[in-house]
Design an enzyme around this catalytic site. Structure first.
Site, PDB file in Angstrom:
ATOM      1  N   ASP A 204      -0.849  27.464  59.688  1.00  0.00           N
ATOM      2  CA  ASP A 204      -0.015  28.569  59.011  1.00  0.00           C
ATOM      3  C   ASP A 204       1.235  28.675  59.919  1.00  0.00           C
ATOM      4  OD1 ASP A 204       0.273  30.491  56.810  1.00  0.00           O
ATOM      5  OD2 ASP A 204      -0.052  32.107  58.687  1.00  0.00           O
ATOM      6  N   GLU A 243       2.572  23.891  57.744  1.00  0.00           N
ATOM      7  CA  GLU A 243       3.560  24.777  56.883  1.00  0.00           C
ATOM      8  C   GLU A 243       4.621  25.161  57.748  1.00  0.00           C
ATOM      9  OE1 GLU A 243       3.385  28.858  54.359  1.00  0.00           O
ATOM     10  OE2 GLU A 243       2.727  28.743  56.255  1.00  0.00           O
TER      11      GLU A 243
END
Length: 558
Positions: A204, A243
């Site tokens: 993330d 990401e």
């Protein structure tokens, strides 16, 4: 390049199905999705053709940020089940040839995490240096992640009279990766999930591991290299999917030198280019984006996607381009968020036009890279605009005309379904699996065609020139076969004439099943309907082995 030699690089050609356990399927009737429900749905995902399940956070959490505020990196939230339930999901997935990856959310914790509860209580806490503290706010402290919700990246803690860093919400204090103990704790969490059979991690918000003021970090990218080395030692074929919400030039360093950091990255630049191209009915933004890709190694790759669980961010577009996309796809202010994003799913953005929806998915699966889908895309789910901001696209999976997500009363559901034309009675799995012309049948077929065409992931992208401005014709050349694709982004029919420069024995196998094999003429003429698309495999008489043409794409069962 032989297929046998690239099988271990499975992430280069994967179909990734992203789901939130909370909103996927509720087995115990309490209104919240759970792991037992997911276990029942593994066969559905296998039947669709996805070969990777990406689980959004299922860890213990106060759930103030859709589970990304974690209180235990080793746990399973009791609302979703137990570690035993998760192991059953992993076993079922592996039995069906599906890998399972999970979110690695380590740039911050919840402020309810025991580490932070101790750290904020007294300055001599053994966990104090797990976080980043300052006596004074830095001058440049604006929070650009959630403008209008958070004004600063620093929050005052009155008990210890210092500010702590939070790149996201104030209830998500950043971890200090300059502290070796923090790195050790994250490594132990990675090892724990790998030991349970997890096949990798979606990391993330990777730049926030790198580009924030952690203490004593000489080379921030060294931390990613540490994670990669540790991952490979514990599980040689596990993946790090990152990401990294930057353009291609900004993303390249996150692959590392020779691919020693991330294995796969979401392609945000191509994502926004596709929407600009759709609005303009001009493929030029897509061509420009794909050509700007760089990668240090053939071991790493890109993941193409249309939607994820957050807003559709248009931040990479120029101001006038952003306004153009907003006006066409999100004309109402309440369909936008943070001045940069759209909180809608694809079908409503395209006015529900099934021709354009299928065109876009055909295009996505034809572009080089892995492909990621958000749950419900395969049936054309819409959003619920009554839900606040990004939660609009996080509604329960629509299994039947009655919803099928849970036996609980509507008021007890974790979130309400969309209404109107996108309500379950109109958009659901059960009806579409019975309908040979449905979007679901189309998606099954195109996923199968993608997986039977390795040139898409392993080939060199080549644009073929012609004189129809709304049409993208591209070829993927590779040692494992060549493929040709044509997509008409305009609503009017178009005919293109292209040159392939091929030997006389070459033929084109139509993967849409619309025509017999075509001899390669010079020039080759292809007719396309408005919003039409065509896929071909290039085959020569000298080729050996089975013809892997795969299923037809236009709504037929594989």
């Amino acid at each position: 390049m032989r297929r046998e030699n690239i099988a271990d690089l499975w992430w280069r050609s994967s179909v990734i199905y992203c789901l939130d356990v909370e909103t996927f399927l509720d087995a115990d009737g309490d209104g919240t999705g759970d792991l037992q429900g997911l276990a029942r749905a593994v066969d559905y995902i296998a039947d669709l053709g996805a070969d990777v399940i990406w689980l959004m956070p299922f860890y213990p959490t106060p759930n103030r940020d859709d589970g990304y505020d974690v209180t235990d990196f080793y746990g399973v939230d009791a609302r979703y089940g137990t570690h035993g339930d998760l192991l059953e999901v992993i076993r079922l997935a592996h039995d069906r040839g599906i890998r399972v990856i999970v979110d690695l959310v380590v740039n911050h914790t919840s402020d309810e995490h025991p580490w932070f509860q101790s750290a904020r209580s007294f300055r001599t806490s053994p966990y104090r240096d797990f976080y980043v503290w300052r006596d004074e706010k830095p001058e440049n402290d604006a929070n650009t992640v959630f403008p209008g919700e958070e004004s600063s990246m620093w929050e005052w803690e009155p008990r210890t009279r210092q500010y702590f860093l939070h790149s996201f919400y104030r209830h998500q204090p950043d971890l200090n990766f300059g502290n070796p103990r923090v790195r050790d704790e994250i490594a132990k969490a990675i090892a724990f999930w790998l030991s349970l059979g997890i096949d990798g991690f979606r990391v993330d918000a990777v730049p926030f591991l790198i580009d924030v003021p952690h203490e004593g970090v000489a080379d921030p990218h060294e931390y990613l290299r540490d994670i990669k080395r540790f991952l490979r030692r514990r599980s040689p074929q596990a993946v790090l999917l990152g990401e990294v919400g930057l353009d291609h030039a900004g993303q390249e360093p996150y692959f590392g030198a020779g691919g020693d950091e991330l294995d796969l990255q979401f392609d945000f630049e191509t994502n926004v280019a596709m929407y600009l191209a759709l609005v303009r009915e001009d493929p030029e933004p897509i061509v420009r984006a794909i050509r700007s890709r760089t990668a240090p190694s053939s071991d790493v790759g890109w993941a193409v996607f249309l939607r994820n669980h957050d807003e559709l961010s248009l931040e990479m577009l120029a101001e006038d381009e952003r306004a153009e996309v907003f006006d066409a796809l999100a004309p109402d202010e309440d369909q936008r968020v943070y001045g940069r994003g759209i909180v809608r799913r694809l079908p409503p953005m395209l006015g529900g036009d099934p021709r354009r929806v299928r065109l876009v998915y055909s295009l996505v699966f034809s572009l080089p890279g892995a492909t990621a889908l958000l749950y419900g895309e395969e049936i054309g789910m819409g959003e619920n605009p009554a839900l606040e901001k990004r939660r609009a696209v996080r509604t329960p999976m629509q299994w039947t005309a009655q919803g099928g997500f849970s036996t609980a009363e509507a008021a007890e559901l974790v979130a309400p379904f969309p209404e109107g034309g996108y309500a379950p009675e109109h958009v659901n799995v059960a009806d579409q699996r019975r309908d040979p012309t449905s979007l679901h049948r189309f998606m099954r077929a195109i996923i199968a065609a993608y997986r039977a065409t390795p040139a898409i992931s392993w080939g060199a992208f080549e644009v073929l020139e012609h004189d129809a401005p709304s049409v993208l014709v591209h070829r993927m050349r590779s040692d494992v076969g060549d493929a040709l694709f044509a997509h008409n982004l305009g609503g009017s029919p178009a005919t293109v004439r292209i040159r392939l420069d091929e030997a006389d024995d070459a033929v084109l196998i139509d993967l849409h099943g619309e025509s017999a094999p075509l001899e390669v003429s010079d020039p080759l003429e292809l007719a396309l309907d408005g919003y039409g698309y065509r896929w071909f495999r290039l085959r020569r008489e000298s080729d050996i082995g089975p013809d892997e043409a795969g299923p037809t794409v236009r709504g037929h069962t594989p």
